[in-house]
Write an enzyme that holds these catalytic residues in place. Structure first.
Site, PDB file in Angstrom:
ATOM      1  N   GLU A   1      14.132 -33.510  40.540  1.00  0.00           N
ATOM      2  CA  GLU A   1      15.076 -33.156  39.467  1.00  0.00           C
ATOM      3  C   GLU A   1      15.587 -34.441  38.821  1.00  0.00           C
ATOM      4  OE1 GLU A   1      18.442 -30.376  40.460  1.00  0.00           O
ATOM      5  OE2 GLU A   1      19.653 -32.130  39.993  1.00  0.00           O
TER       6      GLU A   1
ATOM      7  N   ALA B   1      25.793 -16.271  37.819  1.00  0.00           N
ATOM      8  CA  ALA B   1      24.373 -16.544  37.558  1.00  0.00           C
ATOM      9  C   ALA B   1      23.558 -15.250  37.537  1.00  0.00           C
ATOM     10  CB  ALA B   1      23.839 -17.495  38.620  1.00  0.00           C
TER      11      ALA B   1
END
Ligand SMILES: Cc1cc2nc3c(=O)[nH]c(=O)nc-3n(C[C@H](O)[C@H](O)[C@H](O)COP(=O)(O)OP(=O)(O)OC[C@H]3O[C@@H](n4cnc5c(N)ncnc54)[C@H](O)[C@@H]3O)c2cc1C
Length: 317
Positions: free
Chosen positions: A19, A144
């Site tokens: 990432e 989410a």
């Protein structure tokens, strides 16, 4: 290709992924490339690009300080497209609930679809710096799970407004976050796992975990998740300790525990270089054990700096 397709294609072999965070506004993307370049020899099938929350900045105006809101590291989707094009690798933009209306999220997803981005990570986002608790934006999602539903609806051709007739549907592969030591706001690991199951039931295809430094916590989490009926791939996310301050910052920010042995090794160090070496060695040990356990991918939080991750990848992959 989708993250889940990469995992399937690897046929049991553990993959390497990482990432990155976008550069600060006004900085050159070259620095990002300089950090990605050395990691490409380990053939990551995908690279995640984070999205930052907005924050307050104070600007002097007529002798007074004016509070303004801004996103210091914008450009997630643009960076995903640039990296995809430059390295011919799949990219995964992180899509947040916080700071976005549903409408803005739809536009962002449309951009991703046009750019050929096939994966997105659906996240709530943290509270803003000045807030104690997360607050949903007006017209935005609170959890989410609701974002996963919006993305899944779009994959089914259902946009926010019924008048849209989609004859070229998106087909996003959706990742969500999981927490081996539970999310900091969750009352217990079991209740957090129930929430994770809701995200999977809503259409999440895979899970990437919060960082952890004790593999037994990850293995227990995977076991508990399976018992709960979660059957999508669970990707461990890990990071090497790089400075002594991490001993305080990481538990404070992420509410995670650090093993005594690691704390002891870091405390013995006299220089930052020694701390980095301890961090790298610990992360190599963790990675090798995760690979032996057959995890689909070991996903590294590079925080934009590749030299430590390069040493780890060279020893593990
Ligand atoms: C792999 C990974 C990548 C990340 N990338 C980013 C990034 O790019 N940018 C960023 O800002 N942050 C990022 N984060 C941090 C993340 O945004 C925070 O951890 C955030 O606080 C929670 O996000 P979530 O998607 O897990 O939220 P959710 O799944 O919505 O959960 C948040 C909390 O609410 C609880 N909950 C869920 N649903 C309900 C419900 N219906 N009722 C009551 N409680 C509920 C959960 O148990 C949990 O405690 C990342 C985290 C991980 C693990």
């Amino acid at each position: 290709m989708k993250v889940t397709e990469h995992i399937k294609k690897a046929n049991g072999k553990t993959l390497f992924s990482f990432e990155i965070i976008p550069p600060k506004k006004g900085k050159n993307i070259r620095e990002l490339y300089d950090n990605i370049d050395p990691l490409m020899e380990f053939k990551p099938p995908f690279i995640d690009v984070t999205t930052s929350r907005e924050e307050y900045v104070y600007v002097e105006k007529d002798g007074l300080l004016d509070r303004q809101i801004t996103r210091m590291r914008p450009g997630t989707v643009g960076i995903c497209a640039a990296i995809k094009h430059k390295y011919n690798v799949d990219t995964v933009p992180h899509v947040l609930c916080g700071g976005f209306t549903r409408e803005e999220t739809e536009y962002l997803l449309v951009d991703c679809h046009y750019l050929g981005i096939e994966n997105v990570m659906a996240l709530r986002g943290d509270a803003m710096n000045h807030q104690k608790y997360f607050e949903a934006s007006e017209g935005g999602h609170k959890y989410a799970c609701d974002l996963v539903k919006q993305i899944r609806n779009m994959n089914d051709g259902k946009y926010l407004h019924d008048v849209i007739e989609a004859d070229h549907k998106s087909d996003f592969c959706i990742g969500v976050a999981g927490y081996p030591e539970k999310h900091l706001e969750a009352p217990s690991l079991q209740s957090d796992l129930k929430r994770l199951k809701e995200k999977v039931d809503a259409g999440a295809d895979y899970i990437v975990t919060q960082m952890f430094f004790d593999n037994s916590k990850f293995f227990r989490f995977v076991e508990e998740a399976k018992k709960m009926g979660i059957d999508v791939p669970i990707i461990p996310g890990i990071k090497p300790i790089a400075v002594e301050r991490h001993l305080q910052i990481l538990p404070q920010v992420f509410k995670i525990d650090l093993p005594e042995e690691l704390i002891h090794e870091v405390e013995k160090c006299k220089t930052n270089a020694e701390v980095r070496q301890v961090g790298v060695e610990w992360c190599i040990k963790q990675s090798k054990e995760l690979v032996d356990a057959g995890v689909p991918t070991v996903h590294y939080y590079s925080m934009g700096k590749s030299s430590n991750i390069q040493k780890i990848a060279a020893a593990v992959f």
